[in-house]
Design an enzyme around this catalytic site. Structure first.
Site, PDB file in Angstrom:
ATOM      1  N   ASP A 106       0.847  -1.198   0.000  1.00 47.63           N
ATOM      2  CA  ASP A 106       0.000   0.000   0.000  1.00 47.63           C
ATOM      3  C   ASP A 106       0.884   1.249   0.000  1.00 47.63           C
ATOM      4  OD1 ASP A 106      -2.202  -1.638   0.170  1.00 47.63           O
ATOM      5  OD2 ASP A 106      -2.289  -1.518   2.367  1.00 47.63           O
TER       6      ASP A 106
HETATM    7  N1  URA Z   1      -1.218  -6.060   3.620  1.00 47.52           N
HETATM    8  C1  URA Z   1      -1.727  -4.817   3.666  1.00 47.52           C
HETATM    9  O1  URA Z   1      -2.790  -4.586   4.219  1.00 47.52           O
HETATM   10  N2  URA Z   1      -1.042  -3.831   3.078  1.00 47.52           N
HETATM   11  C2  URA Z   1       0.147  -4.021   2.462  1.00 47.52           C
HETATM   12  O2  URA Z   1       0.722  -3.064   1.957  1.00 47.52           O
HETATM   13  C3  URA Z   1       0.677  -5.316   2.442  1.00 47.52           C
HETATM   14  C4  URA Z   1      -0.022  -6.326   3.026  1.00 47.52           C
END
Ligand code: URA
Length: 237
Positions: A106
């Site tokens: 993310d």
């Molecule tokens: N899980 C998440 O919620 N976000 C990420 O960036 C990676 C794994």
């Protein structure tokens, strides 16, 4: 491999920046099949040509594997006109056509990200069937409990799918807010959604490991470097 510009090819193999290799070529320091080639834009087929710089043969690697310490605030995407992406952070000498982040983090997630042009390897790394665990450190807004550990191990049911069993570790000497979890799937917002299903919000998330490959602690946020063959093998060992 298709034909590529000579300056781009040499830069992608770590010989120097585009500017530096351009100068080397113009000065006649680069031979293609034994002949000096003085135009940086000249196209060569790396699979069927011998390229030498200052008399030393350049072994062209088919694929590039880059480890990045992803900072917060950049997208794990190949290109985006509205926001900076991890590819925008790569130094000139690591730029190469066809690179993409193998698995998305993310925008606000930090840590270990692999950028490559090897689609088959990325698929192997990301497929839940291949059992490559990804280790995350999460900071929560409420302490994790032993019930959460059990729920992760059982597989958290989400609205649209049931998560595969995952490991959750609560360090005994901590406050329960900083925990580690290992998952082998990579669905959208997966770790955040798993904690949300347990009534906790993730306020910070960092990926520390993929398989047995650890994030190089000397890489500052935003920095990247080419991986060694040994590091690549650690992902799948
Ligand atoms: N899980 C998440 O919620 N976000 C990420 O960036 C990676 C794994």
């Amino acid at each position: 491999m298709a034909q590529e510009r000579l300056d781009k090819l040499l830069a992608s193999q770590g010989v120097g920046s585009r500017k530096e290799v351009g100068q080397m070529i113009r000065r006649g320091r680069v031979l293609v099949n034994g002949e000096p080639v003085c135009r940086p834009e000249c196209r060569v087929d790396p699979e069927n040509s011998e390229v030498a710089v200052d008399g030393k043969l350049v072994t062209v690697k088919k694929y590039l594997y880059i480890m990045m310490n992803k900072p917060s605030g950049v997208l794990s995407a190949s290109r985006d006109s509205r926001a900076p992406t991890v590819l925008d952070l790569l130094p000139d000498e690591l730029h190469r056509k066809g690179l993409f982040p193998a698995g998305r983090l993310d925008k606000d997630t930090t840590g270990l990200l692999i950028i490559t042009d090897d689609g088959e390897m990325a698929h192997r790394m990301l497929s839940p069937k291949k059992h490559v665990y990804k280790l995350y450190e999460a900071r929560l807004d409420a302490p994790a409990t032993e019930e959460d550990v059990q729920a992760f191990a059982d597989g958290i049911p989400l609205k649209d799918f049931d998560c595969l069993p995952a490991r959750l570790e609560i360090p005994q000497d901590g406050d329960g807010l900083t925990v580690r979890t290992e998952v082998r799937e990579g669905k959208f917002h997966q770790v955040k959604r798993m904690f949300a299903a347990r009534g906790k919000n993730v306020v910070g998330l960092c990926r520390l490991k993929i398989g047995k490959l650890e994030l190089d602690p000397t890489l500052k946020p935003g920095e990247s470097r080419e991986m060694t063959a040994e590091e690549l093998s650690l992902i799948f060992s």
